[in-house]
Design an enzyme around this catalytic site. Structure first.
Site, PDB file in Angstrom:
ATOM      1  CB  CYS A  18       4.919   0.585   8.141  1.00 27.20           C
ATOM      2  SG  CYS A  18       3.545   0.505   6.988  1.00 27.20           S
ATOM      3  CG  HIS A  73      13.439  15.960  23.996  1.00 26.65           C
ATOM      4  ND1 HIS A  73      12.929  17.223  23.832  1.00 26.65           N
ATOM      5  CD2 HIS A  73      12.946  15.230  22.978  1.00 26.65           C
ATOM      6  CE1 HIS A  73      12.174  17.241  22.752  1.00 26.65           C
ATOM      7  NE2 HIS A  73      12.161  16.042  22.217  1.00 26.65           N
ATOM      8  CG  HIS A 110       6.655  18.368  14.109  1.00 24.33           C
ATOM      9  ND1 HIS A 110       6.706  18.949  15.353  1.00 24.33           N
ATOM     10  CD2 HIS A 110       6.851  17.053  14.299  1.00 24.33           C
ATOM     11  CE1 HIS A 110       6.927  18.017  16.255  1.00 24.33           C
ATOM     12  NE2 HIS A 110       7.020  16.863  15.651  1.00 24.33           N
ATOM     13  CD1 TRP A 150       6.766   3.881  21.290  1.00 22.02           C
ATOM     14  CD2 TRP A 150       8.590   4.932  20.559  1.00 22.02           C
ATOM     15  NE1 TRP A 150       6.495   5.220  21.307  1.00 22.02           N
ATOM     16  CE2 TRP A 150       7.589   5.903  20.866  1.00 22.02           C
ATOM     17  CE3 TRP A 150       9.827   5.378  20.074  1.00 22.02           C
ATOM     18  CZ2 TRP A 150       7.801   7.280  20.701  1.00 22.02           C
ATOM     19  CZ3 TRP A 150      10.031   6.754  19.910  1.00 22.02           C
ATOM     20  CH2 TRP A 150       9.029   7.676  20.227  1.00 22.02           C
ATOM     21  CG  LEU A 180      -1.956   1.119   1.317  1.00 24.66           C
ATOM     22  CD1 LEU A 180      -2.902   1.109   0.127  1.00 24.66           C
ATOM     23  CD2 LEU A 180      -2.769   1.013   2.618  1.00 24.66           C
ATOM     24  CE  LYS A 181       7.252   3.657   2.950  1.00 25.44           C
ATOM     25  NZ  LYS A 181       6.789   4.734   3.850  1.00 25.44           N
TER      26      LYS A 181
END
Ligand code: GLN
Ligand code: ZN
Length: 764
Positions: A520, A645, A699, A565, A20-21
């Site tokens: 992903c 941070h 960002h 994570w 899909l990417k």
């Protein structure tokens, strides 16, 4: 006796090889058209259904597939779209992607984490009195496709309660149920017309500490939906249990075809649910295999739950299912050739989960020897895992067992440390620094690929990375920054980089899980006791420090973020595993200190997102999470400066815990809120040590002006005073290009110089 059935609530979408990417990215780049994208999507859906059906799944999901995100799909289908995009609904696919990715004139919908997963959804924006317009093709199209394949599928719809609670813009979101229920009813009619016989309505928010009035609102809406349709409504809950106060009782008294409970996260709700359902005809869907983690299911535990349900309700009333959608798992563990066979044998991704469901269904109707036969492989894997030396490292266990309260305390309190640090390194007022990473340019990524592909040897790779580090150092010296960083050129990812060097972690080659849209991640698999065989960052740090007289910060990812994570072992408590990671990182901290590092930063980007969903469990989590940070840095000398941070600013009622981290310097994101974040901790909740509220948003490629940064600095000074204030960007610069990064930092330095001059003028 009729058999139990198997179902899945949702399946991975991106394709076993992330098909899909490229399809999405080439459509976005204008290289391919909407037909090609639609074809890829259609092929992915078909392949997914075929695999699940071939594995023996009776109830397949439809409408769970998404080109970007399922919450956005729901907003799109209901016509609940923000005004600032104009008549975006009329723009078809491009309108849909505009909401997800923004346009020149309109920023995209905000993105945030889906409950406690690492998946991100787009937050729908609602407004009072908004007009809704249904568009059901998100389900009806794929329903036709599945029918053409000869497969019956059950539409998956995010329910009105959760949709509203996950949105923003309404002060009392549930007041809008009256407006949304008619649209949902129309959706149910169209699903029935398209051939559906059941609908899965996901209401994950139902289990999250709902107030009685919210439950009333839900019950009203649900009853209306159920009364208006012949479809079997299947209510799906997951991630937490309904066994909180009277929720379970209230929900199970509603008219429904089936209710799904997550029995992996909340096994305690099974017994009361069986009591409540005994004399009703609602089916029970048992979430007995884990949709959130990668370990082979303990079949004996699962069958106990299934047996209990089957004797209370009868096999014909039970469905055997994963705990939640399989969206959060990779495709197939059997494909992984790089993971040691021993560890691979303990794993179950989506394909293996589907197989487990059919084994469990067969076992539900079998007894004795047949069960033993069916369960033998899983039992053997679990026994091997339990006995493995990887999961039982005595040295690691002993070290953790010997910890005492003193191991979590730095020798002296902040004021004394501050003196010692000032005596060791003299920094100007408003010291400047950056958060760690500098641009990850194409040549850096190419070098990493070449090393992996064998076209570049380790020596050549190391020399290349050293040259990138030298570049970062010289840029920072030119800019005049006070505390430098090496730039993290050598790091692919802030967790993977450490996981790869720690004992107890494995890495998959194909284990992709959707994060959002086409993005992903491949979470590390934390399978064993964790330790650090050798230094991980000291060599790079030493190289960077050898190039400059200014202090270079050591840079580490914190224990909670590494835990959060990764796919974490489920055979030991998370807290224990986190403590092991903290001790491994402590070794690194002490090695950096011994090598001469004055400042060491330990990033905890994921501290807040680890918060349990249930309010009542949060206190305990934050306590041990903060303890693990403290343990990581506690033994350093007074004159070693510990930084941390965090990539966010809304600490809310977590501030007291952030204070307890006791880092000498805390940097946080602040620019997007215009330093408002600093107001969140007035008075006694102030961060008592040094603090660097980010002065610009990294960002976006936009370069902030020196004036703009100066104004933010003034605001920050007014709030925290300048003695404790640091100047830094909001986060690391790895996603930026060099030109804009340098331009922004130049302005940051200019603004700092002006503020410093202002002060000397004042004090004269
Ligand atoms: N040190 C990391 C960097 O600068 C921190 C990233 C993060 O907090 N997400 O890239
Ligand atoms: Zn950050």
């Amino acid at each position: 006796m009729r058999m139990a059935r198997t179902a899945v609530l949702g399946l991975p979408r991106v394709g076993p090889d992330r098909e899909l990417k490229p399809a999405l990215e080439s459509y976005w780049a204008g290289k391919t058209g909407s037909d090609e994208l639609a074809q890829t999507a259609r092929a992915l859906r078909a392949a997914t259904w075929r695999r699940a059906s071939a594995a023996g799944i009776d109830v397949l999901p439809v409408g769970d597939f998404s080109l970007y995100d399922h919450v956005l799909d729901t907003a799109w289908a209901l016509g609940a779209l923000p005004e600032r995009f104009g008549d975006v609904g009329a723009k078809g696919l491009d309108g849909y992607f505009a909401l997800a990715r923004g346009t020149a004139g309109a920023p995209p919908l905000e993105m945030t984490k889906w409950f406690d997963t690492n998946y991100h959804y787009l937050v729908p924006e609602l407004r009072p009195g908004q007009e809704l317009r249904l568009r059901a093709d998100h389900w009806t199209g794929p329903l036709r496709e599945s029918a053409e394949l000869g497969l019956a599928a059950r539409p998956v719809v995010l329910g009105p309660l959760s949709f509203l609670l996950l949105s923003k813009g309404l002060e009392r979101p549930l007041d809008a149920l009256d407006a949304f229920v008619p649209v949902y009813r129309q959706l149910l009619r169209e699903l029935a017309a398209a051939g559906a016989t059941e609908v899965q309505i996901d209401e994950p928010c139902l289990a999250l500490d709902r107030r009685p009035d919210e439950l009333d609102a839900f019950a009203g809406a649900w009853t209306e939906l159920a009364g208006a349709t012949d479809l079997g409504l299947c209510l799906a809950t997951y991630f937490v249990g309904l066994d909180d106060g009277t929720t379970l009782e209230r929900v199970l008294s509603l008219p429904m075809h089936e209710v799904h409970l997550d029995l992996v996260r909340a096994p305690g709700q099974l017994a009361p649910a069986l009591e409540l359902l005994r004399d009703r005809d609602t089916r029970l869907s048992l979430g007995v295999v884990d949709g959130r983690n990668v370990w082979i299911t303990d079949h004996d535990r699962a069958i106990e739950q299934i047996d209990a349900a089957s004797s209370a309700l009868g096999d014909e009333r039970i469905t055997i299912a994963p705990s939640c959608s399989l969206l959060h798992l990779p495709y197939e563990a059997a494909r992984e050739t790089g993971i040691a066979a021993e560890v691979r044998g303990w794993l179950a991704f989506t394909a293996e989960r589907l197989a487990e469901l059919t084994v469990l269904r067969e076992a539900a109707g079998a007894r004795g020897e047949r069960r033993d036969e069916l369960f033998a492989p899983a039992r053997a894997a679990i026994a091997a895992r339990r006995a493995s030396t990887h999961t039982n490292d005595a040295a690691v266990r002993d070290r953790a067992a010997a910890l005492t309260a003193g191991d979590y305390e730095r020798a002296r309190a902040y004021p004394a440390r501050h003196e010692a640090q000032r005596a060791r390194v003299e920094l100007p007022e408003l010291p400047t620094t950056t958060i760690g990473s500098y641009p990850q340019t194409d040549d850096i990524r190419a070098a990493r690929r070449a090393l992996r592909g064998g076209e570049l040897d380790q020596g050549a790779y190391d020399r290349f990375m050293e040259s990138r580090i030298a570049e970062a150092i010289s840029v920072q010296e030119r800019l005049g920054l006070d505390v430098l960083v090496h730039g993290e050129a050598e790091r692919n990812d802030m967790v993977e980089y450490f996981g790869e060097q720690l004992a107890g972690f494995a890495f998959s080659a194909h284990g992709w899980v959707q994060s959002y849209g086409s993005r992903c991640v491949k979470p590390p698999i934390l399978f064993g006791d964790v330790s650090r065989p050798a230094p991980m960052t000291v060599g790079w740090w030493r190289h960077a420090q050898s190039l400059t007289e200014r202090p270079v910060k050591g840079m580490l990812t914190g224990p909670v973020t590494i835990l959060q994570w990764s796919f974490v072992r489920d055979d030991r408590p998370r807290r224990e595993t986190c403590t092991q990671i903290a001790l491994a990182l402590q070794d690194e901290v002490l090695d950096l200190e011994r090598a001469g590092a004055f400042a060491i930063q330990v990033d905890e980007a994921a501290l807040r997102e680890g918060l349990p969903l249930r309010e009542s469990e949060r206190e305990e989590y934050v306590r041990w999470a903060v303890d693990c940070f403290r343990l990581t840095v506690a033994p350093v000398r007074d004159d070693t400066q510990i930084h941390t941070h965090m990539c966010y600013s809304e600490f809310g009622d977590m501030m007291e815990h952030i204070v307890r981290l006791d880092a000498d310097v805390l940097s946080i994101e602040a620019s997007r809120s215009g330093m408002e974040v600093l107001d969140a901790f007035p008075g006694k909740l102030e961060y008592p040590n040094e603090i660097g509220p980010g002065v610009y948003d990294i960002h976006s490629p936009r370069v902030p002006s020196a004036d703009e940064i100066e104004r933010l600095l003034e605001l920050a000074e007014a709030r925290v005073g300048r003695e404790r204030l640091w100047v830094n960007p909001d986060c690391g610069l790895k996603t930026r290009g060099w030109t804009e990064a340098v331009a922004a930092l130049e302005n940051m330095m200019e603004a700092t110089r002006r503020r410093r001059a202002e002060h000397s003028a004042d004090s004269r």
